[in-house]
Scaffold this motif. Structure first.
Motif, PDB file in Angstrom:
ATOM      1  N   LYS A  32       0.818  -1.222   0.000  1.00 42.16           N
ATOM      2  CA  LYS A  32       0.000   0.000   0.000  1.00 42.16           C
ATOM      3  C   LYS A  32       0.854   1.276   0.000  1.00 42.16           C
ATOM      4  O   LYS A  32       0.352   2.373   0.160  1.00 42.16           O
ATOM      5  N   THR A  33       2.171   1.113  -0.152  1.00 36.75           N
ATOM      6  CA  THR A  33       3.066   2.267  -0.150  1.00 36.75           C
ATOM      7  C   THR A  33       2.820   3.134  -1.378  1.00 36.75           C
ATOM      8  O   THR A  33       2.638   2.617  -2.468  1.00 36.75           O
ATOM      9  N   THR A  34       2.787   4.435  -1.172  1.00 37.34           N
ATOM     10  CA  THR A  34       2.594   5.350  -2.303  1.00 37.34           C
ATOM     11  C   THR A  34       3.882   6.112  -2.525  1.00 37.34           C
ATOM     12  O   THR A  34       4.152   7.100  -1.867  1.00 37.34           O
ATOM     13  N   GLN A  35       4.667   5.613  -3.440  1.00 42.01           N
ATOM     14  CA  GLN A  35       5.929   6.267  -3.731  1.00 42.01           C
ATOM     15  C   GLN A  35       6.412   5.779  -5.088  1.00 42.01           C
ATOM     16  O   GLN A  35       6.030   4.704  -5.534  1.00 42.01           O
ATOM     17  N   ASN A  36       7.237   6.594  -5.740  1.00 40.81           N
ATOM     18  CA  ASN A  36       7.592   6.235  -7.113  1.00 40.81           C
ATOM     19  C   ASN A  36       9.021   5.752  -7.306  1.00 40.81           C
ATOM     20  O   ASN A  36       9.408   5.425  -8.411  1.00 40.81           O
ATOM     21  N   PHE A  37       9.830   5.707  -6.249  1.00 44.56           N
ATOM     22  CA  PHE A  37      11.186   5.164  -6.342  1.00 44.56           C
ATOM     23  C   PHE A  37      12.027   5.867  -7.409  1.00 44.56           C
ATOM     24  O   PHE A  37      12.764   5.216  -8.155  1.00 44.56           O
ATOM     25  N   ASP A  38      11.924   7.192  -7.482  1.00 45.84           N
ATOM     26  CA  ASP A  38      12.643   7.953  -8.519  1.00 45.84           C
ATOM     27  C   ASP A  38      14.143   7.693  -8.515  1.00 45.84           C
ATOM     28  O   ASP A  38      14.748   7.462  -9.566  1.00 45.84           O
ATOM     29  N   THR A  39      14.751   7.740  -7.339  1.00 48.35           N
ATOM     30  CA  THR A  39      16.207   7.594  -7.249  1.00 48.35           C
ATOM     31  C   THR A  39      16.636   6.190  -7.660  1.00 48.35           C
ATOM     32  O   THR A  39      17.566   6.018  -8.453  1.00 48.35           O
ATOM     33  N   LEU A  40      15.941   5.168  -7.133  1.00 49.37           N
ATOM     34  CA  LEU A  40      16.282   3.791  -7.484  1.00 49.37           C
ATOM     35  C   LEU A  40      16.091   3.541  -8.976  1.00 49.37           C
ATOM     36  O   LEU A  40      16.936   2.915  -9.607  1.00 49.37           O
ATOM     37  N   ARG A  41      14.989   4.034  -9.527  1.00 49.23           N
ATOM     38  CA  ARG A  41      14.741   3.850 -10.973  1.00 49.23           C
ATOM     39  C   ARG A  41      15.891   4.431 -11.791  1.00 49.23           C
ATOM     40  O   ARG A  41      16.406   3.791 -12.704  1.00 49.23           O
ATOM     41  N   LYS A  42      16.290   5.652 -11.447  1.00 50.15           N
ATOM     42  CA  LYS A  42      17.337   6.356 -12.185  1.00 50.15           C
ATOM     43  C   LYS A  42      18.680   5.609 -12.072  1.00 50.15           C
ATOM     44  O   LYS A  42      19.342   5.343 -13.075  1.00 50.15           O
ATOM     45  N   LEU A  43      19.061   5.256 -10.830  1.00 52.33           N
ATOM     46  CA  LEU A  43      20.340   4.574 -10.625  1.00 52.33           C
ATOM     47  C   LEU A  43      20.361   3.183 -11.231  1.00 52.33           C
ATOM     48  O   LEU A  43      21.389   2.755 -11.766  1.00 52.33           O
ATOM     49  N   CYS A  44      19.251   2.463 -11.144  1.00 50.56           N
ATOM     50  CA  CYS A  44      19.186   1.127 -11.740  1.00 50.56           C
ATOM     51  C   CYS A  44      19.362   1.222 -13.254  1.00 50.56           C
ATOM     52  O   CYS A  44      20.062   0.409 -13.855  1.00 50.56           O
ATOM     53  N   LYS A  45      18.744   2.247 -13.856  1.00 49.43           N
ATOM     54  CA  LYS A  45      18.871   2.432 -15.296  1.00 49.43           C
ATOM     55  C   LYS A  45      20.332   2.694 -15.665  1.00 49.43           C
ATOM     56  O   LYS A  45      20.875   2.089 -16.585  1.00 49.43           O
ATOM     57  N   GLU A  46      20.980   3.569 -14.889  1.00 46.48           N
ATOM     58  CA  GLU A  46      22.401   3.887 -15.124  1.00 46.48           C
ATOM     59  C   GLU A  46      23.295   2.661 -14.981  1.00 46.48           C
ATOM     60  O   GLU A  46      24.249   2.482 -15.726  1.00 46.48           O
ATOM     61  N   ARG A  47      22.961   1.817 -14.010  1.00 44.59           N
ATOM     62  CA  ARG A  47      23.805   0.648 -13.711  1.00 44.59           C
ATOM     63  C   ARG A  47      23.359  -0.602 -14.469  1.00 44.59           C
ATOM     64  O   ARG A  47      23.851  -1.705 -14.197  1.00 44.59           O
ATOM     65  N   LYS A  48      22.393  -0.438 -15.341  1.00 40.34           N
ATOM     66  CA  LYS A  48      21.859  -1.557 -16.137  1.00 40.34           C
ATOM     67  C   LYS A  48      21.308  -2.688 -15.264  1.00 40.34           C
ATOM     68  O   LYS A  48      21.531  -3.876 -15.504  1.00 40.34           O
ATOM     69  N   VAL A  49      20.599  -2.264 -14.218  1.00 43.85           N
ATOM     70  CA  VAL A  49      19.899  -3.212 -13.347  1.00 43.85           C
ATOM     71  C   VAL A  49      18.419  -3.087 -13.677  1.00 43.85           C
ATOM     72  O   VAL A  49      17.871  -1.987 -13.687  1.00 43.85           O
ATOM     73  N   GLN A  50      17.789  -4.198 -13.980  1.00 39.90           N
ATOM     74  CA  GLN A  50      16.355  -4.177 -14.284  1.00 39.90           C
ATOM     75  C   GLN A  50      15.600  -3.907 -12.981  1.00 39.90           C
ATOM     76  O   GLN A  50      15.749  -4.637 -12.007  1.00 39.90           O
ATOM     77  N   PHE A  51      14.806  -2.835 -12.963  1.00 41.83           N
ATOM     78  CA  PHE A  51      14.069  -2.462 -11.757  1.00 41.83           C
ATOM     79  C   PHE A  51      12.582  -2.667 -12.013  1.00 41.83           C
ATOM     80  O   PHE A  51      12.041  -2.167 -12.987  1.00 41.83           O
ATOM     81  N   GLU A  52      11.942  -3.427 -11.135  1.00 43.55           N
ATOM     82  CA  GLU A  52      10.519  -3.699 -11.292  1.00 43.55           C
ATOM     83  C   GLU A  52       9.826  -3.453  -9.959  1.00 43.55           C
ATOM     84  O   GLU A  52      10.174  -4.082  -8.953  1.00 43.55           O
TER      85      GLU A  52
END
Length: 178
Positions: free
Chosen positions: A50-70
């Motif tokens: 039920k958490t309402t958050q968008n994980f902006d930092t994790l999404r950005k860093l995962c993209k940079e590090r080529k980690v698939q974030f789901e």
């Protein structure tokens, strides 16, 4: 070289913003620790309930590090994702703990200290003292991740259905105890 790894963070059906926010706020350190402890992290799954958050930092860093974030609230593929994970960071719900341990996954339990009548701490402490998992609070999660030797955890025993049947027979008086 270590095999590519996947990490699952799960909060169950509740709201555990303290944990999800903490990991997003400290995304760089979190990902560094995962790399150091697990090797090449290829996938990071966040089951956020039920958490309402968008994980902006994790999404950005995962993209940079080529980690698939789901990230997902719930998914019918949860058991598959759990089975494919190399490390699980979970809230202290009994269902999540036993499900993870039955699959013999290394587990770090994070207790939600904001819950009243917190039986989670007792459960986490008991399972930790048996050597099945590590546990911490939100503030200690990164340190615990980086200092715990997950290879030292003991496999959780399979449930013994026969033991339950014997106990039931005894309780119901079907067994002559003489």
């Amino acid at each position: 070289a270590a095999a590519a790894m996947a990490c699952l963070v799960t909060v169950g059906s509740t709201k555990f913003e303290a944990l999800t926010q903490h990991l997003d706020d400290n995304a760089s350190e979190f990902l560094d620790i995962l790399e150091k402890e697990l090797g090449t992290v290829k996938k990071l799954y966040f089951q956020y309930g039920k958490t309402t958050q968008n994980f902006d930092t994790l999404r950005k860093l995962c993209k940079e590090r080529k980690v698939q974030f789901e990230a997902f609230e719930f998914t019918p593929k949860f058991k598959e994702i759990l089975a494919a994970s190399s490390l699980v960071i979970s809230h202290a719900g009994a269902g999540s703990i036993t499900e993870t341990l039955h699959l013999k996954k290394p587990l770090l339990v994070v207790v939600n200290e904001t819950l009243m009548d917190n039986h989670q701490i007792e459960l986490a402490e008991a399972m930790c003292s048996e050597g099945y998992l590590f546990w911490t609070n939100v503030k200690g999660v990164l340190e615990k991740l980086s200092t715990s030797n997950f290879r030292k955890l003991k496999p959780y025993p399979k449930p013994d259905a026969k033991a339950f049947a014997v106990l039931l027979d005894k309780e119901l008086g079907f067994v002559d105890e003489t």
